[in-house]
Design a protein around this motif. Structure first.
Motif, PDB file in Angstrom:
ATOM      1  N   ASN A 114       3.088  16.765   6.490  1.00 30.13           N
ATOM      2  CA  ASN A 114       4.219  16.013   7.013  1.00 30.13           C
ATOM      3  C   ASN A 114       4.585  14.900   6.027  1.00 30.13           C
ATOM      4  O   ASN A 114       4.022  13.804   6.075  1.00 30.13           O
ATOM      5  N   MET A 115       5.520  15.188   5.162  1.00 28.25           N
ATOM      6  CA  MET A 115       5.888  14.218   4.131  1.00 28.25           C
ATOM      7  C   MET A 115       6.636  13.022   4.698  1.00 28.25           C
ATOM      8  O   MET A 115       6.529  11.919   4.176  1.00 28.25           O
ATOM      9  N   ALA A 116       7.380  13.206   5.786  1.00 30.18           N
ATOM     10  CA  ALA A 116       8.091  12.063   6.377  1.00 30.18           C
ATOM     11  C   ALA A 116       7.089  11.008   6.843  1.00 30.18           C
ATOM     12  O   ALA A 116       7.249   9.815   6.554  1.00 30.18           O
ATOM     13  N   ASP A 117       6.044  11.436   7.536  1.00 26.63           N
ATOM     14  CA  ASP A 117       5.031  10.479   7.979  1.00 26.63           C
ATOM     15  C   ASP A 117       4.226   9.931   6.807  1.00 26.63           C
ATOM     16  O   ASP A 117       3.805   8.767   6.817  1.00 26.63           O
ATOM     17  N   THR A 118       4.003  10.742   5.797  1.00 28.23           N
ATOM     18  CA  THR A 118       3.282  10.281   4.602  1.00 28.23           C
ATOM     19  C   THR A 118       4.078   9.193   3.895  1.00 28.23           C
ATOM     20  O   THR A 118       3.525   8.150   3.529  1.00 28.23           O
ATOM     21  N   ILE A 119       5.375   9.426   3.714  1.00 28.08           N
ATOM     22  CA  ILE A 119       6.233   8.420   3.069  1.00 28.08           C
ATOM     23  C   ILE A 119       6.260   7.149   3.904  1.00 28.08           C
ATOM     24  O   ILE A 119       6.162   6.036   3.374  1.00 28.08           O
ATOM     25  N   LEU A 120       6.363   7.293   5.215  1.00 30.78           N
ATOM     26  CA  LEU A 120       6.373   6.135   6.101  1.00 30.78           C
ATOM     27  C   LEU A 120       5.077   5.333   5.971  1.00 30.78           C
ATOM     28  O   LEU A 120       5.100   4.103   5.864  1.00 30.78           O
ATOM     29  N   THR A 121       3.946   6.015   5.936  1.00 33.71           N
ATOM     30  CA  THR A 121       2.656   5.347   5.771  1.00 33.71           C
ATOM     31  C   THR A 121       2.597   4.619   4.436  1.00 33.71           C
ATOM     32  O   THR A 121       2.100   3.492   4.349  1.00 33.71           O
ATOM     33  N   MET A 122       3.118   5.254   3.394  1.00 34.22           N
ATOM     34  CA  MET A 122       3.132   4.613   2.085  1.00 34.22           C
ATOM     35  C   MET A 122       3.976   3.335   2.114  1.00 34.22           C
ATOM     36  O   MET A 122       3.549   2.285   1.626  1.00 34.22           O
ATOM     37  N   VAL A 123       5.163   3.422   2.691  1.00 30.83           N
ATOM     38  CA  VAL A 123       6.045   2.254   2.769  1.00 30.83           C
ATOM     39  C   VAL A 123       5.347   1.115   3.518  1.00 30.83           C
ATOM     40  O   VAL A 123       5.371  -0.037   3.083  1.00 30.83           O
ATOM     41  N   MET A 124       4.699   1.440   4.637  1.00 32.44           N
ATOM     42  CA  MET A 124       4.036   0.404   5.438  1.00 32.44           C
ATOM     43  C   MET A 124       2.831  -0.206   4.731  1.00 32.44           C
ATOM     44  O   MET A 124       2.500  -1.369   4.945  1.00 32.44           O
ATOM     45  N   SER A 125       2.158   0.572   3.879  1.00 36.99           N
ATOM     46  CA  SER A 125       0.912   0.083   3.269  1.00 36.99           C
ATOM     47  C   SER A 125       1.083  -0.452   1.847  1.00 36.99           C
ATOM     48  O   SER A 125       0.152  -1.037   1.310  1.00 36.99           O
ATOM     49  N   PHE A 126       2.245  -0.276   1.252  1.00 41.00           N
ATOM     50  CA  PHE A 126       2.436  -0.668  -0.142  1.00 41.00           C
ATOM     51  C   PHE A 126       2.628  -2.162  -0.346  1.00 41.00           C
ATOM     52  O   PHE A 126       2.594  -2.637  -1.472  1.00 41.00           O
ATOM     53  N   GLY A 127       2.875  -2.915   0.696  1.00 42.71           N
ATOM     54  CA  GLY A 127       3.128  -4.340   0.525  1.00 42.71           C
ATOM     55  C   GLY A 127       4.402  -4.557  -0.277  1.00 42.71           C
ATOM     56  O   GLY A 127       5.447  -4.010   0.045  1.00 42.71           O
ATOM     57  N   ALA A 128       4.317  -5.322  -1.365  1.00 45.47           N
ATOM     58  CA  ALA A 128       5.496  -5.615  -2.180  1.00 45.47           C
ATOM     59  C   ALA A 128       5.824  -4.491  -3.169  1.00 45.47           C
ATOM     60  O   ALA A 128       6.899  -4.486  -3.769  1.00 45.47           O
ATOM     61  N   ALA A 129       4.914  -3.540  -3.349  1.00 48.16           N
ATOM     62  CA  ALA A 129       5.161  -2.445  -4.304  1.00 48.16           C
ATOM     63  C   ALA A 129       6.260  -1.520  -3.783  1.00 48.16           C
ATOM     64  O   ALA A 129       6.463  -1.385  -2.580  1.00 48.16           O
ATOM     65  N   ASP A 130       6.956  -0.892  -4.702  1.00 47.98           N
ATOM     66  CA  ASP A 130       8.048   0.015  -4.348  1.00 47.98           C
ATOM     67  C   ASP A 130       7.654   1.460  -4.573  1.00 47.98           C
ATOM     68  O   ASP A 130       6.755   1.773  -5.350  1.00 47.98           O
TER      69      ASP A 130
END
Length: 190
Positions: A114-130
């Motif tokens: 599930n890439m949508a949830d994976t991307i969402l998790t990345m966005v939430m956990s990346f902090g200030a990183a893009d």
């Protein structure tokens, strides 16, 4: 790991621990070439050459919370078990690039997940990183870029419930569109 998206999440978290400000994720799926390629590139602190030569050894890790580092070794094993290859390159002070290629229709290839949830998790956990995410299915491209979204919304963080819900929908719909084209190509291939 049961899904390739879990490998992606693990490796991108390594990028964040390496102080990356930008993580680039590129996924290329090709029916004609029978390939699935995952490329993860960051601008983090990089890996010294002496550590890079045995970086996929599960008993080599810089983490202090445990004595084993399975992420890269499992990703490499998954790629090689499916007729593909693994490659890693890094320059201290510049960043790291990880490539895993899989035979797309190999019976042992784990699903992408599930890439949508994976991307969402990345966005939430990346902090200030893009995050810059490109997904190419048979030359149909889906692009997601947190820097562009932050600029458009004039915000510094995307960790608001409304924004996160929109991200999940946007990624889900974008991937659904290119997956439908991929499925059509599969039906038309000999």
């Amino acid at each position: 790991m049961k899904e390739l998206s879990l490998h992606i999440l693990d490796i991108t978290q390594n990028s964040i621990r390496a102080q990356a400000k930008l993580v680039k994720l590129v996924i290329i799926e090709s029916v004609a070439k029978n390939e699935l390629t995952i490329i993860i590139e960051d601008d983090g602190c990089g890996i010294p050459a002496d550590r890079l030569q045995n970086i996929t050894d599960p008993f080599v890790t810089t983490r202090t919370t445990r004595r084993v580092g399975l992420g890269l070794s499992l990703f490499k094993a998954a790629a090689e078990a499916c007729g593909g290859y693994f490659e890693i390159s890094s320059t201290p002070g510049v960043g790291t690039k990880v490539i895993g290629t899989f035979m797309r229709d190999h019976i042992d290839r784990a699903p992408l997940g599930n890439m949508a949830d994976t991307i969402l998790t990345m966005v939430m956990s990346f902090g200030a990183a893009d995050l810059s995410y490109e997904h190419n299915c048979n030359n149909q491209l889906f692009v997601f870029n947190t820097r562009e979204i932050k600029e458009t919304l004039e915000v510094e963080s995307l960790n608001e419930p409304e924004i996160l819900n929109w991200i999940r929908e946007f990624v889900s719909e974008g991937l659904k569109e290119i997956q439908e084209i991929m499925e059509e190509a599969l039906w038309q291939s000999p």
